[in-house]
Design a protein around this motif. Structure first.
Motif, PDB file in Angstrom:
ATOM      1  N   VAL A   1       0.755  -1.119  -0.047  1.00  0.00           N
ATOM      2  CA  VAL A   1       0.049   0.129   0.031  1.00  0.00           C
ATOM      3  C   VAL A   1       0.858   1.212  -0.001  1.00  0.00           C
ATOM      4  CG1 VAL A   1      -1.650   1.316   1.473  1.00  0.00           C
ATOM      5  CG2 VAL A   1      -2.218  -1.235   1.274  1.00  0.00           C
ATOM      6  N   ALA A   2       1.925   1.223   0.774  1.00  0.00           N
ATOM      7  CA  ALA A   2       2.788   2.542   0.895  1.00  0.00           C
ATOM      8  C   ALA A   2       3.624   2.740  -0.344  1.00  0.00           C
ATOM      9  CB  ALA A   2       3.692   2.335   2.015  1.00  0.00           C
ATOM     10  N   ALA A   3       3.925   1.523  -1.314  1.00  0.00           N
ATOM     11  CA  ALA A   3       4.535   1.888  -2.441  1.00  0.00           C
ATOM     12  C   ALA A   3       3.434   2.149  -3.542  1.00  0.00           C
ATOM     13  CB  ALA A   3       5.180   0.264  -2.903  1.00  0.00           C
ATOM     14  N   VAL A   4       2.242   1.704  -3.412  1.00  0.00           N
ATOM     15  CA  VAL A   4       1.390   2.326  -4.517  1.00  0.00           C
ATOM     16  C   VAL A   4       1.188   3.649  -4.161  1.00  0.00           C
ATOM     17  CG1 VAL A   4      -1.115   2.092  -5.463  1.00  0.00           C
ATOM     18  CG2 VAL A   4       0.365   0.010  -4.916  1.00  0.00           C
ATOM     19  N   LEU A   5       0.729   4.063  -3.088  1.00  0.00           N
ATOM     20  CA  LEU A   5       0.559   5.464  -2.587  1.00  0.00           C
ATOM     21  C   LEU A   5       1.577   6.494  -2.920  1.00  0.00           C
ATOM     22  CD1 LEU A   5      -1.380   7.554  -1.158  1.00  0.00           C
ATOM     23  CD2 LEU A   5      -0.452   6.918   1.102  1.00  0.00           C
ATOM     24  N   ALA A   6       2.787   5.954  -2.684  1.00  0.00           N
ATOM     25  CA  ALA A   6       4.024   6.873  -2.955  1.00  0.00           C
ATOM     26  C   ALA A   6       4.250   7.093  -4.619  1.00  0.00           C
ATOM     27  CB  ALA A   6       5.115   6.130  -2.573  1.00  0.00           C
ATOM     28  N   LYS A   7       3.850   6.054  -5.285  1.00  0.00           N
ATOM     29  CA  LYS A   7       3.938   6.234  -6.695  1.00  0.00           C
ATOM     30  C   LYS A   7       2.574   7.311  -7.116  1.00  0.00           C
ATOM     31  CE  LYS A   7       7.122   3.319  -8.351  1.00  0.00           C
ATOM     32  NZ  LYS A   7       7.926   3.823  -9.337  1.00  0.00           N
ATOM     33  N   ALA A   8       1.338   6.882  -6.508  1.00  0.00           N
ATOM     34  CA  ALA A   8       0.304   7.625  -7.047  1.00  0.00           C
ATOM     35  C   ALA A   8       0.423   9.221  -6.643  1.00  0.00           C
ATOM     36  CB  ALA A   8      -0.789   7.202  -6.143  1.00  0.00           C
ATOM     37  N   GLU A   9       1.107   9.536  -5.505  1.00  0.00           N
ATOM     38  CA  GLU A   9       1.290  10.976  -5.159  1.00  0.00           C
ATOM     39  C   GLU A   9       2.106  11.393  -5.838  1.00  0.00           C
ATOM     40  OE1 GLU A   9       0.309  10.870  -0.372  1.00  0.00           O
ATOM     41  OE2 GLU A   9       2.294  10.026  -0.769  1.00  0.00           O
ATOM     42  N   GLN A  10       3.223  10.910  -6.362  1.00  0.00           N
ATOM     43  CA  GLN A  10       4.265  11.180  -7.178  1.00  0.00           C
ATOM     44  C   GLN A  10       3.685  11.611  -8.689  1.00  0.00           C
ATOM     45  OE1 GLN A  10       7.625   8.580  -7.904  1.00  0.00           O
ATOM     46  NE2 GLN A  10       8.368   9.791  -9.295  1.00  0.00           N
ATOM     47  N   GLU A  11       2.859  10.759  -9.332  1.00  0.00           N
ATOM     48  CA  GLU A  11       2.321  10.817 -10.499  1.00  0.00           C
ATOM     49  C   GLU A  11       1.238  11.971 -10.740  1.00  0.00           C
ATOM     50  OE1 GLU A  11      -0.238   7.598 -11.977  1.00  0.00           O
ATOM     51  OE2 GLU A  11       0.775   8.079 -14.222  1.00  0.00           O
ATOM     52  N   ILE A  12       0.417  12.340  -9.656  1.00  0.00           N
ATOM     53  CA  ILE A  12      -0.632  13.233  -9.443  1.00  0.00           C
ATOM     54  C   ILE A  12       0.091  14.710  -9.569  1.00  0.00           C
ATOM     55  CG2 ILE A  12      -0.853  13.860  -7.223  1.00  0.00           C
ATOM     56  CD1 ILE A  12      -3.855  12.828  -9.643  1.00  0.00           C
ATOM     57  N   VAL A  13       1.054  14.896  -9.302  1.00  0.00           N
ATOM     58  CA  VAL A  13       1.725  16.231  -9.408  1.00  0.00           C
ATOM     59  C   VAL A  13       1.853  16.867 -10.827  1.00  0.00           C
ATOM     60  CG1 VAL A  13       3.990  17.251  -9.123  1.00  0.00           C
ATOM     61  CG2 VAL A  13       3.252  15.809  -7.264  1.00  0.00           C
ATOM     62  N   GLY A  14       2.075  15.660 -11.809  1.00  0.00           N
ATOM     63  CA  GLY A  14       2.132  16.303 -13.308  1.00  0.00           C
ATOM     64  C   GLY A  14       1.013  15.432 -14.135  1.00  0.00           C
ATOM     65  N   ARG A  15       0.271  14.722 -13.656  1.00  0.00           N
ATOM     66  CA  ARG A  15      -0.687  14.018 -14.511  1.00  0.00           C
ATOM     67  C   ARG A  15      -1.999  13.910 -13.712  1.00  0.00           C
ATOM     68  NH1 ARG A  15      -1.027   7.781 -16.562  1.00  0.00           N
ATOM     69  NH2 ARG A  15      -2.657   8.271 -18.230  1.00  0.00           N
ATOM     70  N   ARG A  16      -2.824  14.904 -13.685  1.00  0.00           N
ATOM     71  CA  ARG A  16      -4.021  15.335 -12.803  1.00  0.00           C
ATOM     72  C   ARG A  16      -5.489  14.876 -13.665  1.00  0.00           C
ATOM     73  NH1 ARG A  16      -3.205  18.435  -8.353  1.00  0.00           N
ATOM     74  NH2 ARG A  16      -1.174  19.272  -7.970  1.00  0.00           N
ATOM     75  N   ASP A  17      -5.309  13.662 -14.017  1.00  0.00           N
ATOM     76  CA  ASP A  17      -6.535  13.183 -14.681  1.00  0.00           C
ATOM     77  C   ASP A  17      -7.722  12.207 -13.689  1.00  0.00           C
ATOM     78  OD1 ASP A  17      -4.653  11.008 -14.720  1.00  0.00           O
ATOM     79  OD2 ASP A  17      -5.744  10.038 -16.008  1.00  0.00           O
ATOM     80  N   VAL A  18      -8.806  12.018 -14.259  1.00  0.00           N
ATOM     81  CA  VAL A  18      -9.912  11.360 -13.593  1.00  0.00           C
ATOM     82  C   VAL A  18      -9.123  10.062 -12.787  1.00  0.00           C
ATOM     83  CG1 VAL A  18     -11.644  10.037 -14.116  1.00  0.00           C
ATOM     84  CG2 VAL A  18     -11.564  12.310 -14.804  1.00  0.00           C
ATOM     85  N   TYR A  19      -8.536   9.103 -13.667  1.00  0.00           N
ATOM     86  CA  TYR A  19      -8.317   8.013 -13.163  1.00  0.00           C
ATOM     87  C   TYR A  19      -6.700   8.160 -12.181  1.00  0.00           C
ATOM     88  CZ  TYR A  19     -11.882   6.080 -15.847  1.00  0.00           C
ATOM     89  OH  TYR A  19     -13.106   5.801 -16.284  1.00  0.00           O
TER      90      TYR A  19
END
Length: 457
Positions: free
Chosen positions: A349-367
């Motif tokens: 969970v921590a690994a997925v969350l870290a990746k999701a938080e990192q990605e949302i900085v530059g890719r703010r889409d619905v999914y």
């Protein structure tokens, strides 16, 4: 991964609609033989097409040694590598396509729009969306009157969550020029995100018809249109229609790993677990997609095959966690859904969350917001999860999975009215959006109703 690898290597190529050992009438046997013969003919034609493509690659690779200043040769190589990469799932071919497209553009940028499109397409396939957008912008700036270029720019902006930019790009395309395959297919995605499902499907049908009318459509692209329509119907619970679309695609490309993976998902919704294993293993024999590994793991678990289920699940987790860059969202959602009770998933969970938080900085889409919300929920951070989920639902996208996540998060926060509303909406959109989650949604609704009765609501 010993068992998974052994089983994948030994996967038997079977007809997806096989009779499962039932006694066949003479008419059914004749139909089965005709279907098997047609599949064999399609496989033979696919092999010929693949051999011809590989010969073309060798030809163009050799030709450029005699003319190092031709931008045409590397551009043609880029197209062939990209086609082969899509057919086989070989990421190295996508990288080769990028290199060849850049080589072509290094030699000539004027009157070389095809190389720009190939470069943007190869970057999109690698999830390098910002770079793809920059290439598309350059393309539109150089030739603003080509609708396909504007549609490509719109696609890159959709992926990044720049919906204002996407709207402007798509709206700038004249109405009478929106029916070409490259434009209509991208407009369909935009319509789908806006919750305009019937328009989206109509555009996809239009795009496929236009592509097929050309008469030169590679099998890989014909399979892609079948996959797109089949997946669209699958995510709306139209299983019979989805099956027809996928079957049409498999008649043209019997071993297309993408179509086989989609068929495995369909069989999972019908809880036909042996067919899930058969279709999944056939797909995995060509490309080791972690989402398919996870689905086959679930199928083995449902069949009571604990060891096999564990092997596939471990293979899936290793495949995802070793991926560089952002995780594929379907893979990430699978990991979260199988992390057990909240707080039990630990490092996953921590690994997925870290990746999701990192990605949302530059890719703010619905999914992206949906994945972030689901990861925050599994980490026990539901107030933040609800905020992210608000962004995921902002466009009005009619996706049952989004509303299911929203409902579960609302329930975790003790907001029974919102939970009831969102879970009901998920089941209204598609009562079979997942092979396990609709049952959980119904159980939660029953619990909420029972609680309301006890509290006298």
């Amino acid at each position: 991964m010993r068992y998974a690898t052994r089983r994948i290597a030994a996967a038997t190529l079977v007809v997806a609609a096989g009779a499962g050992g039932a006694v066949l009438t003479g008419r059914h046997r004749q139909a089965a033989r005709a279907e098997a013969a047609a599949a064999a003919a399609s496989r033979a034609a696919a092999r010929v097409e693949a051999e011809r493509r590989d010969q073309e690659i060798a030809l163009y690779d050799g030709a450029r040694t005699t003319d190092a200043y031709s931008a045409t040769f590397p551009s043609r190589l880029a197209a062939l590598y990209l086609q082969r990469g899509r057919e086989t799932g070989d990421f190295a071919d996508v990288e080769r396509a990028e290199r060849e497209a850049r080589s072509s553009l290094a030699l000539r940028t004027q009157h070389n729009g095809g190389a720009f499109v190939l470069l943007a397409s190869s970057l999109l396939a690698q999830h390098r969306f910002s770079e793809a957008r920059d290439v598309a912008r350059q393309l539109v700036a150089g030739d603003p009157d080509v609708p396909a270029y504007r549609a490509l720019l719109g696609e890159t902006q959709l992926e990044l969550g720049d919906y204002d930019g996407a709207r402007a790009a798509f709206d700038s395309i004249p109405i009478d020029q929106r029916r070409s395959p490259s434009v209509a297919a991208r407009l369909a995605r935009w319509a789908e995100l806006l919750g305009r499902d019937e328009l989206a499907r109509s555009l996809l049908v239009t795009a496929r018809a236009g592509a097929l009318a050309d008469g030169r459509l590679p099998r890989e692209q014909a399979a892609w249109f079948a996959l797109r329509l089949g997946d669209f119907d699958l995510r709306r619970g139209r299983l019979a229609s989805a099956e027809r679309e996928l079957a049409d695609g498999l008649r043209a490309a019997p071993d297309d790993y993408r179509l086989l993976a989609a068929l495995a998902r369909l069989e999972a919704l019908r809880r036909r677990w042996r067919q899930v294993v058969d279709c999944g293993d056939r797909s995995l024999a060509s490309a080791l997609d972690p989402a398919t590994l996870g689905l086959v793991s679930d199928a083995h678990a449902a069949l009571g095959h604990a060891e096999e289920a564990s092997e596939y699940a471990r293979a899936m987790e290793v495949a995802v966690l070793q991926q560089p860059g952002a995780f594929h969202r379907a893979w990430s959602l699978f990991l979260l859904d199988h992390a057990g009770p909240r707080g039990a998933g630990g490092g996953v969970v921590a690994a997925v969350l870290a990746k999701a938080e990192q990605e949302i900085v530059g890719r703010r889409d619905v999914y992206g917001y949906d994945l972030l919300a689901w990861a925050l929920h599994h980490a026990g951070r539901d107030a933040e999860a609800r905020e992210a989920m608000g962004h995921a639902l902002a466009l009005g996208t009619r996706d049952a999975a989004l509303y299911y996540h929203a409902g579960v998060i609302a329930a975790a926060l003790g907001d029974a009215p919102a939970a009831r509303r969102d879970l009901s909406r998920a089941l209204e959109i598609n009562p079979r959006f997942h092979h396990t989650q609709p049952a959980r949604a119904r159980a939660m609704l029953d619990s909420l109703d029972a609680l309301a009765v006890r509290q006298g609501d």
